[in-house]
Design an enzyme around this catalytic site. Structure first.
Site, mmCIF file in Angstrom:
data_model
loop_
_atom_site.group_PDB
_atom_site.id
_atom_site.type_symbol
_atom_site.label_atom_id
_atom_site.label_comp_id
_atom_site.label_asym_id
_atom_site.label_seq_id
_atom_site.Cartn_x
_atom_site.Cartn_y
_atom_site.Cartn_z
ATOM 1 N N ASP A 226 0.850 -1.205 0.000
ATOM 2 C CA ASP A 226 0.000 0.000 0.000
ATOM 3 C C ASP A 226 0.882 1.251 0.000
ATOM 4 O OD1 ASP A 226 0.866 -0.119 2.608
ATOM 5 O OD2 ASP A 226 -1.115 0.166 3.523
ATOM 6 N N SER A 227 2.205 1.052 0.044
ATOM 7 C CA SER A 227 3.126 2.176 -0.181
ATOM 8 C C SER A 227 2.889 2.787 -1.561
ATOM 9 C CB SER A 227 4.586 1.713 -0.051
ATOM 10 O OG SER A 227 4.827 0.570 -0.835
ATOM 11 N N ASP B 126 -0.952 -6.466 -0.316
ATOM 12 C CA ASP B 126 -0.876 -5.790 0.978
ATOM 13 C C ASP B 126 -2.240 -5.233 1.343
ATOM 14 O OD1 ASP B 126 0.467 -4.846 3.178
ATOM 15 O OD2 ASP B 126 1.259 -3.063 2.177
ATOM 16 N N LYS C 215 -0.648 -9.787 3.018
ATOM 17 C CA LYS C 215 0.084 -9.317 4.206
ATOM 18 C C LYS C 215 -0.783 -8.301 4.938
ATOM 19 C CE LYS C 215 3.413 -5.971 3.980
ATOM 20 N NZ LYS C 215 2.824 -4.968 4.874
ATOM 21 N N GLU D 27 -0.779 -5.686 8.680
ATOM 22 C CA GLU D 27 0.041 -5.122 9.758
ATOM 23 C C GLU D 27 -0.575 -5.415 11.117
ATOM 24 O OE1 GLU D 27 0.690 -0.928 9.093
ATOM 25 O OE2 GLU D 27 1.343 -1.241 7.022
ATOM 26 N N GLU E 127 9.959 -4.751 10.021
ATOM 27 C CA GLU E 127 10.393 -3.491 9.406
ATOM 28 C C GLU E 127 11.025 -2.593 10.470
ATOM 29 O OE1 GLU E 127 7.422 -1.387 7.113
ATOM 30 O OE2 GLU E 127 8.697 0.391 6.919
HETATM 31 O O1 KIV Z 1 3.360 -1.006 1.616
HETATM 32 C C1 KIV Z 1 4.498 -1.449 1.648
HETATM 33 O O2 KIV Z 1 5.290 -1.346 0.707
HETATM 34 C C2 KIV Z 1 4.912 -2.102 2.870
HETATM 35 C C3 KIV Z 1 6.359 -2.086 3.131
HETATM 36 C C4 KIV Z 1 6.732 -0.792 3.749
HETATM 37 C C5 KIV Z 1 6.755 -3.216 3.965
HETATM 38 O O3 KIV Z 1 4.105 -2.553 3.625
#
Ligand code: KIV
Length: 287
Positions: free
Chosen positions: A48-49, A87, A117, A119, A186
């Site tokens: 989600d970056s 993500d 994934k 968090e 991280e």
């Molecule tokens: O969104 C993303 O790229 C991430 C990384 C910072 C691990 O979750």
């Protein structure tokens, strides 16, 4: 397309067993996915970056499931054989176990992901268990968790003090017990990452800025190639300055168009003399 074999969970666990580090990068688009597959990257994270690197937001929080699905589909088209992790964006899993399962299912059904994934630690273990029980491989993410950046007080190293380090270890155990196949650490100290890696039994550990002792490494693609102008995190080694190459190319284009040195004959298309003469006759007759 490459003729590499599909990377699956058993392939990844075999690497862990053979102590062969797993390579993992973020990716958000078709052409980059194509190159990453050619380069032999094991895993791709459509993070989600992308809210920051691709959409220009100041954080990851505005990213929606539809944003994630659109980019993940493009990545899958470019990298059909990479192990693809979607993500889960902000509020796509926090509200309830059911919300988490439904959105994890979208990554699998609509975007062809191999895993998701999310968090969070022990407090998200029930989401991980629910997703895993639905037949979807789930990965945890501890340490600096960008969706909680406000609560964490900024983008900073997590677990430097013993008490916080122990909490991260307990969170890792809770995620492993819930069935996570892997955990991303991280920005935690290297020795904390080493301890968690040594203790992991049924999952493997990936590092982003957490040192060399994990089972594999993750980097943010835009940081690796100087493509994110706002800041450069210390953990991100620049492997090539594509941003500089592109900027130089763009400046040359502007200069050449202004100076009328671009385009040259090899950059345009002509027509035969007799066709052009005919065209002129037609135009004359029209008058
Ligand atoms: O969104 C993303 O790229 C991430 C990384 C910072 C691990 O979750």
């Amino acid at each position: 397309m490459s003729d590499r074999k599909k990377t699956t969970l058993p392939v990844l666990f075999k690497k862990v067993q053979d102590e062969e580090p797993i390579t993992w990068l973020t990716c958000y688009d078709y052409p980059t996915a194509y190159l990453q597959e050619q380069a032999g990257i094991d895993m791709i994270l459509v993070g989600d970056s992308l809210g920051m690197t691709m959409l220009g937001y100041e954080s990851t929080l505005p990213v929606t499931m539809d944003d994630m699905i659109r980019h993940t589909q493009a990545v899958r088209r470019g990298a059909p054989n990479v192990f693809l992790v979607g993500d889960m964006p902000y509020m796509s899993y926090q509200p309830s176990i059911e919300t988490a399962i439904r959105n994890a299912g979208r990554f699998m059904a609509e975007a062809g992901c191999d895993a998701i994934k999310l968090e969070g630690g022990a407090e998200m273990a029930d989401r991980v268990r629910g997703i895993v029980n639905s037949g979807i491989p789930a990965m945890g993410h501890l340490g600096l968790t960008p969706q909680s950046v406000s609560a964490l007080g900024g983008y900073r190293v997590q677990g430097r003090g013993a008490a916080k380090a122990k909490k991260i270890m307990d969170d890792a155990k809770a995620l492993e017990d819930a069935g996570a196949f892997a955990i991303l650490l991280e920005m935690v100290p290297d020795r904390l990452c080493q301890l968690i890696t040594q203790r992991a039994e049924d999952c493997f550990i990936m590092s982003l800025g957490s040192g060399p002792h994990a089972h594999g490494q993750l980097l943010i693609y835009h940081d690796m190639f100087g493509l994110y102008p706002r800041f450069k995190p210390r953990m991100a080694k620049v492997f090539g300055n594509a941003g500089e190459v592109i900027l130089n190319g763009l400046s040359s284009y502007v200069k050449e168009v202004k100076e009328k040195t671009f385009p040259q004959p090899e950059n345009w298309f002509g027509m035969k003399d007799e066709e052009f003469e005919d065209l002129q006759k037609i135009l004359k007759e029209e008058k």
